[in-house]
Design an enzyme around this catalytic site. Structure first.
Site, PDB file in Angstrom:
ATOM      1  N   HIS A 173      -5.604 -14.673  -9.403  1.00  0.00           N
ATOM      2  CA  HIS A 173      -5.570 -13.685  -8.320  1.00  0.00           C
ATOM      3  C   HIS A 173      -4.459 -12.663  -8.550  1.00  0.00           C
ATOM      4  O   HIS A 173      -3.939 -12.074  -7.608  1.00  0.00           O
ATOM      5  CB  HIS A 173      -5.384 -14.360  -6.961  1.00  0.00           C
ATOM      6  CG  HIS A 173      -6.313 -15.504  -6.721  1.00  0.00           C
ATOM      7  ND1 HIS A 173      -7.638 -15.326  -6.387  1.00  0.00           N
ATOM      8  CD2 HIS A 173      -6.123 -16.844  -6.802  1.00  0.00           C
ATOM      9  CE1 HIS A 173      -8.218 -16.504  -6.265  1.00  0.00           C
ATOM     10  NE2 HIS A 173      -7.330 -17.443  -6.519  1.00  0.00           N
ATOM     11  N   SER A 302      -1.554  10.538 -26.953  1.00  0.00           N
ATOM     12  CA  SER A 302      -1.694  11.453 -25.832  1.00  0.00           C
ATOM     13  C   SER A 302      -1.325  12.847 -26.298  1.00  0.00           C
ATOM     14  O   SER A 302      -0.417  13.025 -27.126  1.00  0.00           O
ATOM     15  CB  SER A 302      -0.783  11.037 -24.674  1.00  0.00           C
ATOM     16  OG  SER A 302      -0.709  12.058 -23.697  1.00  0.00           O
TER      17      SER A 302
END
Length: 462
Positions: A173, A302
């Site tokens: 979780h 990038s």
């Protein structure tokens, strides 16, 4: 402009453009060229089988004629495919064009010319097409798809063994949970892929050669007392090159039902889903720094952020696995459905089998490339574990339960839930427990990095 460059830039599909070189092994098998090649193979196998059937009107072919016919298959080339396409311009029928091309290769060979009308004898186009599709899938599965998948599985198995003892914090979780090892988490994927791979390999590739609606009507009109079903089975199931090496389908309408195709495509899609799951997990582990990526000279992550080294191979794999599954699932849902004895909705859809396989193979290639760039960041793994002492609440309360300490879970919950837990706090609790001293010592010696259960053993066993 270089013609090949022009073709790449103007290709509608990136499989034949940007990624063309990476799919070179698949293209001769699943392209229009591969389809025509298999049609020639089926026609030749049927023709030779008819010559051996014992008909007075078609005597057994001589060894020389057989060698020549098998040579048409073995040496089938792009120029042969182009010649068939030229014939198709007149016939406007692709299977008939193959028949006419084969007959054209009989010229100046009296033995074959005399038997030319036995080419495509009693066949409907789908007798040739369904067997050809099965042969395309057979060669693609054996020569390209499974070998590409096996490379992924092999690399993952090696990583599972290499990192079997490397402790890692689990997250259930998204929250800290009982530690595992890097190798064990990869072993989980290998175990799933091993099963999925076997399901792909186990699918029997079916084929039928029983005429226009599956009843051997035309066959029996010519020779009513001949066992046409036995001959059909013989051609379909006998090994290549004289047979097709497939599995006989005894019941069909005009088309083979395509249920085996649905089974195969579903099996590939299930495999791809496992890899999507894995790609996302690795992406996450790269994000939190568990893995670094080896730099490639000249590569840019990038256009504005020079520091970036993006997990592009796993992103590429995930995207292409999704594309593959979209096509595979449409194929598996659509192909088994045909109106009455035949409609043509399957014909155009089947031409995209290579596209579906292409995206899958491309994804496997990207996955392999990405795995080869990964480097484990031992420091990041160790830091995460050392900051997560709360995960030892589980073994402490389990030992407390063993010795009947009342409210074990609740006591640990009070100490740990929603709090920053330190080794000192846990050790203080352990020393206060009414349990044997040997058990206290064992718990006091435990660290998040050592609390990995059988993880290493399981990873090494895969």
């Amino acid at each position: 402009m270089n013609p090949s460059t022009s073709f790449s830039i103007t290709a509608l599909s990136p499989l034949d453009g940007r990624y063309a070189a990476r799919l070179a092994p698949l293209r001769p098998l699943m392209s229009e060229l591969g389809y025509m090649h298999r049609r020639v193979q089926v026609e030749v196998a049927w023709f030779i089988a008819l010559s051996d059937a014992g008909f007075a009107e078609f005597k057994p072919l001589t060894p020389g004629a057989r060698t020549y016919l098998l040579g048409l298959v073995k040496h089938f080339s792009e120029s042969d495919a182009v010649a068939i396409k030229e014939i198709e311009k007149t016939t406007n029928h692709d299977v008939k064009a193959v028949e006419y091309w084969i007959k054209s290769r009989f010229e100046a060979r009296p033995e074959l010319e005399a038997a030319a009308e036995f080419v495509h004898f009693a066949c409907t186009s789908e007798d040739i097409n369904n067997t050809s599709h099965a042969l395309q899938l057979k060669s693609s599965r054996e020569q390209v798809l499974l070998p590409a998948l096996d490379k992924v599985i092999t690399q993952l198995r090696e990583m599972a063994h290499r990192y079997a003892d490397e402790p890692m914090l689990s997250r259930t979780h998204g929250q800290t949970a009982s530690p595992t090892t890097v190798g064990k988490e990869i072993a989980n994927v290998v175990a799933r892929l091993d099963v999925a791979r076997e399901r792909i390999a186990a699918v029997k590739l079916m084929a039928k050669m029983n005429g226009a609606v599956g009843n051997y009507n035309a066959h029996l009109s010519a020779w009513p007392d001949f066992d046409w079903e036995a001959l059909s089975r013989h051609v379909i199931e006998s090994p290549e090159p004289l047979g097709l090496g497939l599995t006989f389908q005894p019941y069909s309408i005009q088309i083979e039902p395509h249920d085996y195709m649905a089974e195969l495509f579903d099996a590939v899609a299930r495999t791809n889903t496992i890899l999507i799951d894995f790609a996302r997990d690795i992406w996450g582990y790269v994000s939190v720094g568990y893995f670094k990526q080896r730099l490639k000279a000249g590569e840019i992550g990038s256009s504005t952020m020079p520091h970036k080294v993006n997990p592009i191979d796993f992103e590429n794999a995930e995207g292409n696995l999704g594309l593959a599954n979209a096509l595979l699932r449409h194929l598996s849902e659509k192909l088994p459905i045909s109106r009455w004895q035949r409609d043509l909705t399957d014909s155009t859809v089947l031409r995209n089998m290579g596209v579906a396989f292409g995206y899958a193979v491309l994804a496997y290639s990207s996955m392999n490339t990405g795995l080869g760039k990964l480097e484990l960041n031992h420091e990041a793994l160790a830091d995460d574990l050392d900051a997560s002492w709360e995960v030892l609440a589980e073994p402490i309360q389990t030992v407390m339960r063993r010795y009947g300490v009342q409210g074990a879970y609740e006591k640990l919950k009070e100490v740990t839930r929603g709090k920053t837990v330190t080794a000192e706090a846990l050790h203080g609790l352990i020393r206060s427990l009414e349990i044997p001293d040997a058990e206290k010592d064992r718990l006091l010696a435990m660290t998040p990095a050592s609390y990995t259960g059988k993880a290493a053993e399981l990873a090494k066993r895969i």
